[in-house]
Design a protein around this motif. Sequence first.
Motif, PDB file in Angstrom:
ATOM      1  N   LEU A  35      -4.031   9.238   1.774  1.00  0.00           N
ATOM      2  CA  LEU A  35      -3.782   9.070   3.204  1.00  0.00           C
ATOM      3  C   LEU A  35      -3.293   7.651   3.452  1.00  0.00           C
ATOM      4  N   ASP A  36      -2.131   7.540   4.103  1.00  0.00           N
ATOM      5  CA  ASP A  36      -1.559   6.213   4.330  1.00  0.00           C
ATOM      6  C   ASP A  36      -1.842   5.760   5.755  1.00  0.00           C
ATOM      7  N   GLU A  37      -2.751   4.819   5.895  1.00  0.00           N
ATOM      8  CA  GLU A  37      -3.140   4.280   7.210  1.00  0.00           C
ATOM      9  C   GLU A  37      -3.409   5.372   8.240  1.00  0.00           C
ATOM     10  N   PRO A  38      -4.308   6.285   7.926  1.00  0.00           N
ATOM     11  CA  PRO A  38      -4.548   7.368   8.893  1.00  0.00           C
ATOM     12  C   PRO A  38      -5.245   6.864  10.154  1.00  0.00           C
TER      13      PRO A  38
ATOM     14  N   PRO B 227       1.455  10.999   5.162  1.00  0.00           N
ATOM     15  CA  PRO B 227       2.249   9.772   5.248  1.00  0.00           C
ATOM     16  C   PRO B 227       1.829   8.891   6.422  1.00  0.00           C
ATOM     17  N   GLN B 228       2.292   7.629   6.347  1.00  0.00           N
ATOM     18  CA  GLN B 228       1.934   6.665   7.387  1.00  0.00           C
ATOM     19  C   GLN B 228       2.550   7.038   8.728  1.00  0.00           C
ATOM     20  N   LYS B 229       3.847   7.374   8.687  1.00  0.00           N
ATOM     21  CA  LYS B 229       4.517   7.703   9.942  1.00  0.00           C
ATOM     22  C   LYS B 229       5.074   9.105   9.870  1.00  0.00           C
TER      23      LYS B 229
ATOM     24  N   LYS C  24       0.831  -1.209   0.000  1.00  0.00           N
ATOM     25  CA  LYS C  24       0.000   0.000   0.000  1.00  0.00           C
ATOM     26  C   LYS C  24       0.865   1.257   0.000  1.00  0.00           C
ATOM     27  N   THR C  25       1.808   1.314   0.939  1.00  0.00           N
ATOM     28  CA  THR C  25       2.677   2.491   1.013  1.00  0.00           C
ATOM     29  C   THR C  25       3.468   2.662  -0.271  1.00  0.00           C
ATOM     30  N   THR C  26       3.972   1.545  -0.782  1.00  0.00           N
ATOM     31  CA  THR C  26       4.751   1.598  -2.022  1.00  0.00           C
ATOM     32  C   THR C  26       3.912   2.183  -3.154  1.00  0.00           C
TER      33      THR C  26
HETATM   34 MG   LIG Z   1       2.325   1.013   4.749  1.00  0.00          MG
END
Ligand SMILES: [Mg+2]
Lengths: 279, 308
Positions: free
Chosen positions: A170-173, A88-90, A52-54
């Motif tokens: 949105l990455d894993e908000p 971003p996720q983090k 997903k992030t990729t």
């Molecule tokens: Mg991810």
Amino acid sequence: MGLAEASATLPDVLQVGGVSVALGGRKILDDVSFTIGAGEFTGLIGPNGAGKTTLLRVILGLQRATAGTVAVLGQPRSRRNPSIGYVPQKVLLDSDLPMRARDLVALGMDGHRFGMPLPSRQRSEAVREMLHAVDADRFADARVGNLSGGEQQRVLIAHALISRPRLLLLDEPLANLDLRSGQEIISLLARIATSQHVAVLLSAHEMNPLLPVMDRVVYLAAGRAASGPADQVIQADVLSKLYGHHVDVLHVHGRVLVVAGTEDGEGADLTADHALEAG
Amino acid sequence: MHQLWTWVFEPGFFSSAPVRVAAVTGGVAAVVSAVTGVFTVMRGQSFGGHALGDVSAAGGSGALLVGLNPLLGFVGLGIIGAGVMDTIGVRRVRGRDLATGIVLGAAIGLSALFLYLTSVSGATTGAPAQILFGSIFTITSATIPAVVILSVIAVASIAAVWRPLLLSSVSPDLAAARGVPVRLVGLLYMLALAVSVGLSSLAVGAILSTALLIGPAATALRLTRTVGWALAVACLLGAGATWLGILLAYDSYYWSAAHQGLPVSFFIVAVIFAGYLFSGFPAARAAAGRRDAAVPPPASPAHEKIAA
Ligand SMILES: [Mg+2]
Ligand SMILES: Nc1ncnc2c1ncn2[C@@H]1O[C@H](COP(=O)(O)OP(=O)(O)OP(=O)(O)O)[C@@H](O)[C@H]1O
């Protein structure tokens, strides 16, 4: 040009065509294709490590694809794309970062510009409006590092939205939020998607909270993707083909549970976190 | 009144040329260090800043050996060191430690060699102390133009990339998504850092340059809530500590019957350290207060109705 006419001729906000990514000699994404229309709310669903992030980083241009194309608003994606907002996720916001919520939001507007910002009534007014839109007025002057996870998430969403993008990634908000804060963020995003006419692509490993608001789902598993309306994608046969082995889709108390067995065919041996988190 | 005055400012303080040159160069170096230091602390690169100090030491001792102005060596080798650190990977947190360690080790080795050769040739006495721990009262006024020009370059570079630098210091991901050339901005910042470390090497010595870089900035970050204020406070603290240190060192000459003045660098660093310790009290109080007051509880629905 009338509004109906305009939207009829508008290109899709995002077209991902045959994107493949290999990292460290391993194929992470394999021929992923889907499109997102204006103002649509799309869930990017998949277990940990699905890519997903990729995929989001490829869309942003932060990660090079080995093959395939990404078009934003009908244009090949360029390095700086003001029409995409990103959470971003983090994002580790240190508690001694000398920055108030409103300062971080302001950087969403002009953080790429050279030079120092001049005090501007217009700028601070735009920031105030954006903070209000994400219900962040009451901690606008708090240090971002001292805010709770849910509060930080709102500030980051405001940061991403203030440049008026047409697509918000949105990455894993919802990853670090409790159920209630998660619901609040989801309804906030659904409201903004409609009112500001911005398409939302939100990644999550847990799809149930999103089911009421998702127009479409892009399901990632084993590097491959299936996309479409949720009720058409979240089907045993579609997901089994994606995973490359048998998968069950269970409906329990109005929730959807994807039970993905291992490739060895031990159906009872769940890829545990996914099944559990989906429940 | 007059007695108190002469007690605080021992005779000749204001008319002394070395004091005036020291006040100018020290003040300028402190301000530049404060500006870059705020970002150094925010980016968690204090260790990298210290490594650049060691590179400066090698540059300064090399310059002394071949008879050049130490400032040239401090800044020149510092810039090369910054480039090397950036190439090895100062951007990634893990690579950063590695780059810092490698460059730091090589630099100290070079300093050892240069300082040994200098002492063998017997050209200058006290060279190691001058390079490593500074001797601000020996700076000549001829150096001031170079100090000012370098300062302007460093501060102007930071100002030019202010917003991209700020955003990429908060989160490289957010910055990259906004189209910020994160790597280029990081390199520019490293170069400005090298110049500022070179300047403070001149003022307080290469080894102690870290104190001038980190101390005022870290103290300011404890006390303020925005970068603008952090910067202003850091500049005031840095310049204030430097001037107070110069005064104390000057006065220390009169403290003992033997008229043995104590080193300026010691006093400057001591004042900075004391400042950092004292800032802990208001910062802790403010943090406690912030938890209570900064984020008020959400207004109850009843309140909203009344307001509407
Ligand atoms: Mg991810
Ligand atoms: N730079 C890299 N080099 C090698 N492999 C990588 C790299 N980056 C990611 N991967 C691998 O790619 C796969 C997909 O990673 P990605 O972060 O996109 O997954 P994800 O779906 O976002 O997972 P999560 O839900 O845990 O955030 C993982 O197996 C990861 O180990």
